[in-house]
Design an enzyme around this catalytic site. Structure first.
Site, PDB file in Angstrom:
ATOM      1  N   GLU A 228       0.883  -1.171   0.000  1.00  0.00           N
ATOM      2  CA  GLU A 228       0.000   0.000   0.000  1.00  0.00           C
ATOM      3  C   GLU A 228       0.911   1.209   0.000  1.00  0.00           C
ATOM      4  O   GLU A 228       1.564   1.507   0.992  1.00  0.00           O
ATOM      5  CB  GLU A 228      -0.925  -0.022   1.231  1.00  0.00           C
ATOM      6  CG  GLU A 228      -2.067   0.977   1.135  1.00  0.00           C
ATOM      7  CD  GLU A 228      -1.773   2.285   1.833  1.00  0.00           C
ATOM      8  OE1 GLU A 228      -1.393   3.244   1.116  1.00  0.00           O
ATOM      9  OE2 GLU A 228      -1.914   2.369   3.057  1.00  0.00           O
ATOM     10  N   CYS A 262      -1.937   8.746   3.071  1.00  0.00           N
ATOM     11  CA  CYS A 262      -1.907   8.308   1.674  1.00  0.00           C
ATOM     12  C   CYS A 262      -3.239   8.569   0.986  1.00  0.00           C
ATOM     13  O   CYS A 262      -3.289   8.867  -0.204  1.00  0.00           O
ATOM     14  CB  CYS A 262      -1.562   6.821   1.593  1.00  0.00           C
ATOM     15  SG  CYS A 262       0.090   6.416   2.161  1.00  0.00           S
TER      16      CYS A 262
END
Length: 455
Positions: A228, A262
């Site tokens: 990720e 993020c």
């Protein structure tokens, strides 16, 4: 080597920690593998009981741990409490659902009996970042332990206190010794960790460049990875959007964790006919957010996690302005020894600027104007990233269609900010990584999906 905790609000030294040698790291991995040989046979009901006990520990210590996060990486304490509650929730979710997710699945074939069974694979190495120092770990840890795997954690070097307390809490909850351990080490030890034959898979949350390095090393020894990575989430605001809702949601998303997420909204792609109104609304809302001491419960925006990261962000802002962007809020370094960066809005952002092309990991909003819906979708998808995205419109059918079939990202939301949820798979595409965490699909990443055929 010493790992140091530095308070980013005032750059004061907190504490240093002696890092583990390669010999200690290998010993811990061996201990965790030995623990797995027993843990993999532990019944689901016992695993669930321990996960629920871990959730209770997290809830009971949430205020203390929120303070620790504020001190080590600057997260506003009120957001830290929410993070700890979310960690408890993911433990309870897998306690309730893991058994069902991993139940044998009967498949009708020409056999007397054929089915798919899901078996744990062993010790999973987690390489985790500082921005959500507990949540990032628990969204791996809860499903891994529930599936019968064990884990070792290589956390970010600036949050060693958080890393160690996670291991402490797992023990306190009653899990068997060495089922989960923290490895105190810098990035230079990661290759040796991955190469260790007792490590069966690797999960990493971090930058795209870190993901590339880990994928290369893991690939060289044929080990499964889930990555990720970075993101530059685009939020599209259509002409018929509720602009008040859009501006409020976009502001909250851009400033969560002081902009260091993020999946924080980063690019705001607005149809030109409503761009002026949206920009004014967002400007008003950004101005109301209080930047200050993360230990103050009124603080909305704390410092950036490190001074060097703050300086890199400022350099990206300055290069965007030099290339033609207009700064209508913020954009200036505060005085004094600290890592603060103010909420900032850039308008007239175009291709070729860092604010358009790169990930700005801090409280900086880039407003981009689009001619129409098709142009907005094109701009959103031009990015090398594909973690999350959102669309704002009063027409739910159109919004759902754009989110489901046109935006190139792992998670797409309509009239809401992008966020992770224990019940839903989470992850990205393109340079934002691959694989999924959370939900049922997250559990399947680190199990042996085994076919059984009985003639």
């Amino acid at each position: 080597m010493l790992l140091k905790s530095i308070n980013p609000a005032n750059v004061n030294f907190i504490k240093s920690y002696e890092s583990d040698t390669k010999e200690i790291i290998y010993k811990k991995i061996e201990q965790t593998h030995t623990a797995w040989l027993s843990w993999k046979h532990t019944p689901f009901n016992e695993r669930a009981k321990l996960l629920n006990q871990l959730a209770e520990v997290l809830q009971s210590r949430k205020n203390e741990l929120a303070t620790l996060m504020a001190q080590e990486m600057g997260k506003p304490v009120k957001q830290g409490i929410i993070e700890m509650e979310k960690c408890a929730a993911v433990c309870m979710y897998y306690a309730d659902n893991a058994s069902g997710f991993l139940s044998d699945q009967i498949i009708e074939t020409d056999a007397q009996k054929s089915f798919v069974t899901f078996q744990p694979i062993g010790v999973v190495l987690a390489i985790m970042p500082w921005n959500f120092p507990f949540w990032q770990v628990f969204r791996f840890l809860a499903p891994a332990l529930a599936a019968g795997n064990c884990g070792v954690l290589k956390h970010a070097s600036n949050v060693p206190g958080c890393a160690l307390v996670i291991e402490e809490m797992v023990k306190h909850a009653g899990f068997p010794k060495h089922v989960f351990q923290t490895l105190l080490a810098g990035s230079e030890e990661v290759d040796a960790m991955i190469e260790n034959p007792l490590i069966k898979a690797v999960t990493l949350t971090g930058s795209t460049q870190a993901g590339i390095k880990v994928a290369q090393k893991a690939g060289s020894v044929l080990k499964k990875t889930v990555l990720e990575l970075g993101g530059s989430d685009a939020y599209i605001i259509l002409e018929d959007a509720d602009l008040e809702l859009a501006a409020t949601t976009c502001t909250d998303s851009r400033l969560i964790n002081s902009g260091q997420s993020c999946i924080a909204a980063k690019r705001f792609i607005v149809i030109e006919s409503v761009a002026e109104k949206f920009t004014e609304l967002m400007l008003q809302k950004m101005k109301t957010k209080y930047m200050g001491d993360p230990l103050n419960e009124q603080t909305d925006v704390g410092p950036q996690a490190r001074v060097d990261l703050r300086n890199e962000l400022h350099e990206q802002v300055q290069r965007s302005i030099q290339a033609g962007a207009k700064c209508i809020l913020g954009g200036k370094l505060p005085e004094g020894d600290n890592a603060f960066y103010p909420p900032t809005i850039l308008t007239q952002v175009t291709k070729g600027m860092p604010a358009h092309d790169d990930e700005l990991f801090g409280p900086v909003a880039a407003i981009i104007t689009a001619r129409n819906e098709a142009d907005a979708i094109r701009i959103a998808n031009e990015s090398m990233f594909g973690l999350g995205g959102a669309v704002f419109t009063k027409d739910a059918i159109i919004g759902e269609s754009i989110a489901a079939t046109q935006l190139e990202a792992g998670s797409c939301f309509v009239n809401s900010m992008v966020k992770s949820d224990p019940r839903l798979p989470f992850g990205g595409i393109k340079q934002s990584g691959y694989g999924r965490e959370l939900g049922m699909f997250g559990m399947y990443e680190f199990v042996n999906i085994k076919t059984i055929f009985v003639k």
